[in-house]
Design an enzyme around this catalytic site. Structure first.
Site, PDB file in Angstrom:
ATOM      1  N   LYS A 138       0.834  -1.217   0.000  1.00 36.57           N
ATOM      2  CA  LYS A 138       0.000   0.000   0.000  1.00 36.57           C
ATOM      3  C   LYS A 138       0.863   1.259   0.000  1.00 36.57           C
ATOM      4  CE  LYS A 138       0.605   1.004   4.557  1.00 36.57           C
ATOM      5  NZ  LYS A 138       0.974   2.293   5.176  1.00 36.57           N
TER       6      LYS A 138
ATOM      7  N   THR B   7      -3.705   5.592   3.627  1.00 35.20           N
ATOM      8  CA  THR B   7      -2.380   6.034   3.207  1.00 35.20           C
ATOM      9  C   THR B   7      -2.426   6.799   1.895  1.00 35.20           C
ATOM     10  OG1 THR B   7      -1.525   4.026   4.256  1.00 35.20           O
ATOM     11  CG2 THR B   7      -0.002   5.246   2.881  1.00 35.20           C
TER      12      THR B   7
END
Length: 412
Positions: A250, A307
């Site tokens: 990620k 994120t």
């Protein structure tokens, strides 16, 4: 439920029982001074009537996330020791209960004592119930090599890892690094925590949820019980490989979304990148041998969304500044903390090539960071690819995970 929690956040405990903390041969007797929520206000969240016994916990890493988790555990009345390699940090924190480098405005739990700069002794390690590793992935192997001779293998503490990344050079996940340095028995019992969890929100008691995974279910349950609070919910699983890959990958896609924002693209672009990033990391993870369901949980889509959509993210910030035209070298020098995605993409590139998985976004970020690819040329190549199937999983999958399981003595 979230509205209920938010409404209760202002119900603070003005005073708590005095606690005793042994710190560098001094006894510190004090009460918690940080804001805390009353557990009595959270009965609707099914808090256990009998809380688990309190633990002695040694945290390796005094950075942003390590110190925030130490604070969380300290305010849960665990006895917490946090190791730092810097003498000036040890002295400053123990005098002020503040971190001079991260979360500077926060007053940390008085249940925390910082130790160092020397590596903790074997005698100290034997007294610990939990070892929590909050250090960059690239430093895990070196740290475990130094520590593994101090482990009491007849009475091993619970070992928890919260780092997110892939080791460059070896392409190893942390689970494999543990097996290489400490042996398969310790690796099988190691526990991993990941999920959407910004440090600055954890210390403010913002409701947070994380995934906790281990190959040994009882260890994941223990870790969950230690961390679990009404404002910090833990969900257990048995796929640490998937959890590790999701947490590492990620960060790469966060660089991509930050880059798009830096270039001035807006909501459609960001939503598309996050969604295609999820499809790509699921495809990579499945080819590796992880469960595709793991990528639909907190460690996967939850952490990916957080994120990729907040300037608080270091990896997003790297991408954003790249989009604004700054050189990568200057960004890294002034970032102030580690952006794991920058190093992770090196190992990820080798994994992708070995498994022959389609990963245009990850390949594009690698080319931009390490092959001198022109940014606008790279975007043109991505957008001019022919139409393709939206969702697909590799037919042949699992070879890397099978090799790792063999190393752990868990052949399937």
């Amino acid at each position: 439920m979230l509205r209920y929690i938010a409404a209760r956040r202002n119900n603070i405990v003005k005073s708590r029982p005095a606690s005793v903390v042994l710190c560098s041969h001094h006894i510190l007797r004090s009460t918690h001074s940080t804001t805390s929520l009353s557990a009595a206000k959270f009965t609707m969240l099914s808090v256990p009537s009998t809380p688990p016994p309190k633990s002695k916990i040694l945290v390796f890493g005094a950075g942003n996330f390590g110190s925030c988790l130490a604070d969380h555990l300290g305010n849960s009345d665990h006895e917490v020791f946090m190791w730092s390699r810097e003498a000036r940090f040890v002295e400053y924190f123990n005098k002020t209960h503040r971190n001079p480098d991260y979360l500077k405005d926060h007053e940390f739990s008085t249940n925390i004592c910082v130790v160092g700069p020397e590596i903790p002794s074997k005698e100290m390690m034997k007294q610990m119930d939990v070892l929590l590793f909050a250090i960059p992935t690239q430093a895990v192997r070196e740290t475990l090599i130094k520590l593994q001779h101090s482990f009491d293998r007849a009475n091993l503490p619970l070992m928890i890892f919260v780092n997110k990344g892939i080791e460059t050079g070896t392409q190893a996940l942390t689970l494999e690094i543990i097996a290489d340095t400490c042996g398969s028995e310790i690796a099988r019992a190691a526990t991993f925590i990941s999920g959407p969890s910004f440090a600055k929100e954890i210390v403010c008691r913002q409701p947070t949820s994380v995934s906790v995974a281990s190959l040994t279910e009882s260890q994941a349950k223990k870790a969950s019980e230690i961390f679990h609070e009404p404002w910090f919910r833990c969900y257990t699983g048995s796929d640490p490989i998937g959890l590790e890959l999701a947490g590492a990958l990620k960060n790469v896609y966060a660089i991509a979304t930050g880059l798009a924002d830096g270039l001035g693209f807006e909501n459609n672009t960001r939503a598309g990148l996050i969604t295609r990033g999820l499809a790509e990391m699921t495809r990579i993870g499945t080819a590796y041998g992880a469960s595709p369901l793991t990528f639909l949980g907190l460690a996967g889509v939850g952490d990916l969304f957080l994120t990729c959509s907040s300037p608080t993210s270091r990896n997003y910030t790297v991408g954003y500044r790249l989009g604004k035209g700054e050189p990568l070298e200057d960004i890294i020098k002034t970032l102030g903390s580690v952006a794991e995605g920058v190093t992770t993409v090196k190992g990820l590139k080798k994994i992708i090539d070995e498994m022959q998985v389609s990963a245009p976004l990850a390949n594009g970020i690698y080319s931009l960071l390490y092959e001198g690819k022109d940014l606008h040329e790279g975007i043109q190549e991505l957008m001019c690819r022919p139409p393709s199937r939206e969702l697909d999983l590799p037919e042949k999958a699992g070879e890397p995970a099978k090799r790792l399981m063999h190393k752990l003595g868990l052949d399937v």
